[in-house]
Enzyme design. Structure first.
Site, PDB file in Angstrom:
ATOM      1  CG  ASP A 111      -5.172   6.477   1.066  1.00  0.00           C
ATOM      2  OD1 ASP A 111      -4.609   7.080   1.884  1.00  0.00           O
ATOM      3  OD2 ASP A 111      -4.497   5.168   1.016  1.00  0.00           O
ATOM      4  CG  HIS A 162      -1.844   1.142   1.466  1.00  0.00           C
ATOM      5  ND1 HIS A 162      -3.041   1.203   1.212  1.00  0.00           N
ATOM      6  CD2 HIS A 162      -1.455   2.491   1.726  1.00  0.00           C
ATOM      7  CE1 HIS A 162      -3.845   2.387   1.415  1.00  0.00           C
ATOM      8  NE2 HIS A 162      -2.926   3.123   1.689  1.00  0.00           N
ATOM      9  CD  GLU A 163       1.703   3.415   3.938  1.00  0.00           C
ATOM     10  OE1 GLU A 163       1.903   4.566   3.178  1.00  0.00           O
ATOM     11  OE2 GLU A 163       0.538   3.162   4.416  1.00  0.00           O
TER      12      GLU A 163
HETATM   13 ZN    ZN Z   1      -2.852   5.152   2.182  1.00  0.00          ZN
END
Ligand code: ZN
Length: 558
Positions: free
Chosen positions: A439, A363-364
């Site tokens: 997000d 994800h990061e």
């Molecule tokens: Zn995120």
């Protein structure tokens, strides 16, 4: 002339003590004289009686004082309480006020006016009455006001707006009167005086004509008194300058306060820019032991948007971290962990399953790749999969330079970066987690703003649509706007997905490093990218136009 005023000032502060001393002297001398004229026996009798009744008298006094205390502090008789007016001897000079270039230049004018007051008065003019300092908290408004007083060599009375707030109508106004009376005494004795009212919005907010509970009447009467006193200063010779400070927006203040002749001079004390932050870091780092190799310029770049108080806090925290690590001086690493601790909170250890940890890394990595490879204005400063403040991972980015108005490309890049986490999870696992919620919220909000308010949608609809009442917007317009918003989101998502598919080797390398080291900073990310054949993104110092030093002469040292 001034000696008489100084005597009067002294008398105002000490008359009570003088009276008490006189009374005490009389009450000792008179009985002594009287007793001396009596017979031996009678004298013994009287003295013995008095000594014997002493405990009883003491008890009476205690009860009396106790009741008085209850009345004052328990009974709501706040009228007895004094306003805390601080008339401290200030020793803050202009050289101690670091990194407020523009505000300092404007404040210097006030100092010069105060210094030239005699000439000004003889010409027939009078110095300005009110200066309003506004700006975010922690930017040094109080410090600047003190520096004005010290440089001009005049007394400085400071009081907070909250001290005037009372339940009873008229008490606040009486305090304002008292404050100005005291200021006049000081001004008469020392030639001029500065009154500093912090949080002026407390008494200065727009007056309410009536509300259901009679609230606001007290604020109104306090403010009216303030206006009256300000207008009363126009008499000329007073030489009193009132400096009001506020964190709030200016439009919250009553327009009457800002009228000419009142708070008509404005000084904005804003957040420091890059060059000023560098000065601030240099100043505060000078107070601690630090690594001589520490790159102050880079630190200043990392602290975009920080106020002087926050910068001081970062340096202090870094010193603590260094001391806890039993080091002799603070290093860059201590500084960055101080910034993170302040911004993100202390690390927590959650027990993640290996799969969760890996998903977080992916994800990061998605965010980082979108940022590193496509963002025109931001640099990724650090990526971490350590848990802090409830977040599983974080990407720390910052603008290369202060951008006060982002363009469409930058906003689209923000959206791409936000969607990077989702795209990466999808690419690697085919499914996504609820970690994408925040997000998405960020991306949606931005896309909505771009279309509905900034005219950045694909269809030719340009305007600030939320201004129009919703019922007056036709369904077709709303539909078009919503379609535009969605088109931005899906367009950027497609771009990120394409990017990640193409750069999958880089993403995998990044995930490997992240899982091994948990935290990567800019240089380490750049290394990984270089190994994958990506050109280095040089972290250049942001080019900033040198602030022009024209105008007022300011003492050097900053
Ligand atoms: Zn995120």
């Amino acid at each position: 002339m001034t000696i008489r005023h100084k005597l009067r000032l002294w008398w105002r502060g000490h008359w009570l003590w003088v009276c008490i001393a006189l009374l005490a002297a009389v009450s000792v001398i008179l009985p002594a004289v009287y007793l001396a004229g009596l017979e031996e026996n009678t004298r013994r009798y009287l003295v013995a009686m008095n000594v014997a009744s002493l405990p009883w008298g003491l008890a009476n006094t205690l009860v009396f004082v106790g009741f008085l205390y209850l009345l004052q502090f328990g009974g709501g008789f706040a009228r007895f309480r004094k306003v805390r007016i601080n008339s401290e001897a200030v020793r803050v000079r202009f050289t101690d006020v670091v990194g407020l270039g523009q505000a300092k230049r404007e404040a210097w004018e006030v100092v010069q006016l105060l210094r030239d007051r005699r000439r000004l008065n003889s010409i027939g003019g009078h110095i300005l009455r009110g200066v309003l300092m506004s700006g975010p908290p922690g930017c040094g408004k109080t410090l600047l006001a003190k520096a004005i007083a010290a440089e001009a060599g005049v007394p400085f009375l400071s009081v907070s707006g909250a001290e005037f707030v009372e339940v009873f109508v008229g008490v606040g106004a009486a305090r304002v009167r008292k404050l100005f009376r005291q200021a006049r005494d000081y001004a008469a004795a020392y030639g001029a005086c500065i009154i500093f009212i912090d949080e002026i919005e407390v008494i200065g907010r727009t007056r309410i004509l009536h509300d259901a509970f009679g609230g606001g009447a007290e604020t109104n009467s306090t403010q009216n008194q303030l206006l009256l006193e300000l207008d009363g200063l126009s008499g000329g010779g007073d030489n009193i300058v009132v400096i009001g400070a506020t964190n709030a927006r200016e439009d919250i203040l009553d327009p009457a306060l800002l009228r000419p002749g009142r708070f008509d001079r404005k000084i904005f004390v804003g957040r420091p820019n890059l060059a000023e932050r560098e000065l601030l870091f240099g100043y505060y780092l000078g107070k601690i032991k630090r690594d001589p190799q520490l790159d102050v310029a880079r630190l200043a770049r990392k602290a975009v948007g920080k106020t002087p108080a926050e910068i001081e806090n970062v340096v202090r925290e870094a010193a603590l971290i260094a001391a806890r690590g039993k080091k002799d001086f603070a290093t860059m690493r201590d500084m960055t962990s101080a910034i993170e601790r302040i911004e993100l909170g202390v690390e927590h250890r959650l027990s993640l399953t290996p799969r969760e940890r890996e998903m977080t890394a992916w994800h990061e990595a998605g965010h980082v790749l979108a940022l590193y490879l496509t963002h025109p204005a931001n640099d990724v400063f650090k990526v971490s999969i350590r848990q802090r403040g409830g977040a599983l991972g974080v990407v720390h980015s910052m603008p290369r330079e202060e951008i006060h108005s982002a363009d469409r490309d930058t906003l689209l890049a923000h959206i791409r970066v936000s969607l990077g986490g989702y795209a990466a999870e999808q690419l690697r696992y085919g499914v996504t987690t609820e970690g994408v919620g925040l997000d998405f919220a960020a991306a949606m909000e931005l896309a909505h703003k771009m279309v509905w308010r900034l005219g950045m949608g694909d269809s030719a609809l340009a305007g600030d649509y939320p201004v129009i009442p919703e019922t007056q917007l036709s369904e077709s317009v709303k539909q078009k706007l919503n379609e535009d918003t969605q088109r931005i989101i899906s367009g950027q998502l497609a771009q990120v997905q394409k990017l990640l598919r193409e750069e999958r080797p880089a993403a995998e390398a990044l995930v490997r490093e992240l899982l091994a080291r948990e935290e990567l900073d800019f240089d380490e990310i750049a290394d990984v990218m270089l190994k994958c054949g990506k050109p280095p993104r040089v972290m250049q110092p942001a080019a900033e136009p040198a602030s022009s030093e024209s105008g007022a002469r300011i003492p050097a040292g900053n």
